[in-house]
Design an enzyme around this catalytic site. Structure first.
Site, PDB file in Angstrom:
ATOM      1  N   HIS A 167       0.987  -1.206  -0.061  1.00 34.51           N
ATOM      2  CA  HIS A 167       0.108  -0.176   0.059  1.00 34.51           C
ATOM      3  C   HIS A 167       0.946   1.368  -0.193  1.00 34.51           C
ATOM      4  O   HIS A 167       2.069   1.216   0.497  1.00 34.51           O
ATOM      5  CB  HIS A 167      -0.977  -0.127   1.339  1.00 34.51           C
TER       6      HIS A 167
ATOM      7  N   HIS B 197       0.777   5.818  -1.427  1.00 31.49           N
ATOM      8  CA  HIS B 197       0.178   6.777  -2.288  1.00 31.49           C
ATOM      9  C   HIS B 197       0.998   6.889  -3.713  1.00 31.49           C
ATOM     10  O   HIS B 197       1.828   7.843  -3.961  1.00 31.49           O
ATOM     11  CB  HIS B 197       0.288   8.148  -1.478  1.00 31.49           C
TER      12      HIS B 197
END
EC number: 2.8.2.-
Length: 356
Positions: free
Chosen positions: A140, A142
């Site tokens: 995970h 951004h």
């Protein structure tokens, strides 16, 4: 203190105030340096751990040719959009990883840049597809969507994501930069000290609340092409829609996060077994809320909605919401106000040739 103020000459009072202000600035500066040092140390430790694993991998002999069980050879990428309940959802994955026997890894890019250099794209694709020690893996971070197929990968990862009403997401991000959240309340934020409300920012035409700041969910789904980051690009929105349908396993919405988790548990129990119950009945330690957030007025919302950028981001959000609700409608049934996952609804028959 009041008595000292009376006894102290005005010049000394002024000097005392100035000295106090300087001391506070010095203290804040030292705290900021400590935070930066802590972040550098965390990155150094992470790099060291990766090197240790890679060294063990080399000493034991390469395993990329070793056959993994199909259930183990799975990679999920959650390229999380900021301020869409991404930390809340990710913490559920962390809570379950030991029990369900998979690894969770955070993709930490410099300055949270969602676009990787070409050489980093190659490294990233090679790392996670051949790093068998970390499979099954939940990654995970951004980062914007990256097409693994163009790198010649035989088995692509499973992409998932969550998006949010674009204005609500921007409001949450605006206050997050100023006040942080209840997850790490002591961390100094970039805009800390700025008390201006979102309404005041919009009324004054501030840069932190400009319509251009809405342009984020579309480029995250569009990917690493230059046109994806061209604010207001119709091509970027069309590409984002295409990727959402063709490249993402499931895209949920912040406003219906529990249903998103329920569908993931039903479809990918290897990772998400127990997630729905954890979300419903756990201590909610995974939940994260932005501090000091004030809802915008109708006038502020109306002003932002005049922007073509909002219209495109909202069109994309509505598109994602419709797709999510379509998937949910074919996967669950409602009884007494609660949702239940449907049992398997297909079987095989007329199987030939007949076995003896």
């Amino acid at each position: 203190m009041g008595l000292l103020r009376i006894m102290m000459p005005p010049k000394l009072q002024l000097l005392a105030v100035v000295a106090f202000a300087v001391a506070m600035l010095f203290l804040e500066n030292q705290i900021q340096k400590l935070e930066e040092s802590r972040a550098k140390l965390e990155r150094a430790i992470a790099r060291h751990e990766v090197r240790e694993i890679e060294q063990r991998h080399t000493m034991d002999g390469p395993r990329q040719d070793a056959t993994l069980d199909e259930e183990e050879d799975i990679i999920i990428i959650y390229n999380r959009v900021p301020k869409t309940a991404s930390t809340s959802f990710t913490n559920i994955a962390y809570d379950l990883c030991a029990k369900n026997r998979y690894h969770v890894l955070h993709i930490n890019t410099t300055k949270n840049n969602p676009v990787m250099s070409l050489q980093d794209q190659v490294r990233f694709v090679k790392n996670i597809t051949t790093w068998n020690e970390m499979k099954p893996g939940f990654y995970h971070g951004h980062i914007s969507y990256l097409d693994f197929a163009k790198f010649g990968v035989k088995k692509k990862p499973i992409y998932i994501n969550v998006i949010r009403d674009p204005i609500e997401r921007l409001v949450s991000y605006y206050y997050f930069l100023r006040f942080g959240d209840d997850y790490r309340p002591g961390l100094r934020r970039r805009k800390q000290g700025d008390k201006k409300t979102f309404d005041e920012c919009v009324a004054e035409g501030g840069s932190d609340c400009a319509p251009e700041k809405l342009w984020l969910q579309i480029p995250f789904f569009c990917g690493h092409s230059s046109e994806c980051w061209n604010v207001g690009s119709r091509w970027a929105m069309d590409q984002a829609k295409s990727n959402l349908i063709n490249e993402y396993f499931l895209v949920g919405v912040t406003e219906e996060l529990e249903d998103f988790i329920m569908l993931l548990e039903a479809a990918l129990p290897r990772f998400f077994r127990g997630a729905t119950d954890l979300y419903r009945t756990g201590k909610k330690s995974h939940l994260r809320k932005t501090t000091e957030k004030k809802l915008p007025t109708k006038q502020t919302i109306a002003k932002l909605q005049q922007s073509d950028i909002w219209k495109m981001e909202n069109e994309f959000y509505e598109f994602a919401l419709e797709q999510f609700q379509f998937i949910r409608a074919h996967a669950v049934r409602e009884k007494d106000g609660d949702l239940y996952i449907l049992a398997q609804n297909f079987f095989y028959e007329k199987i030939y040739p007949k076995s003896n």
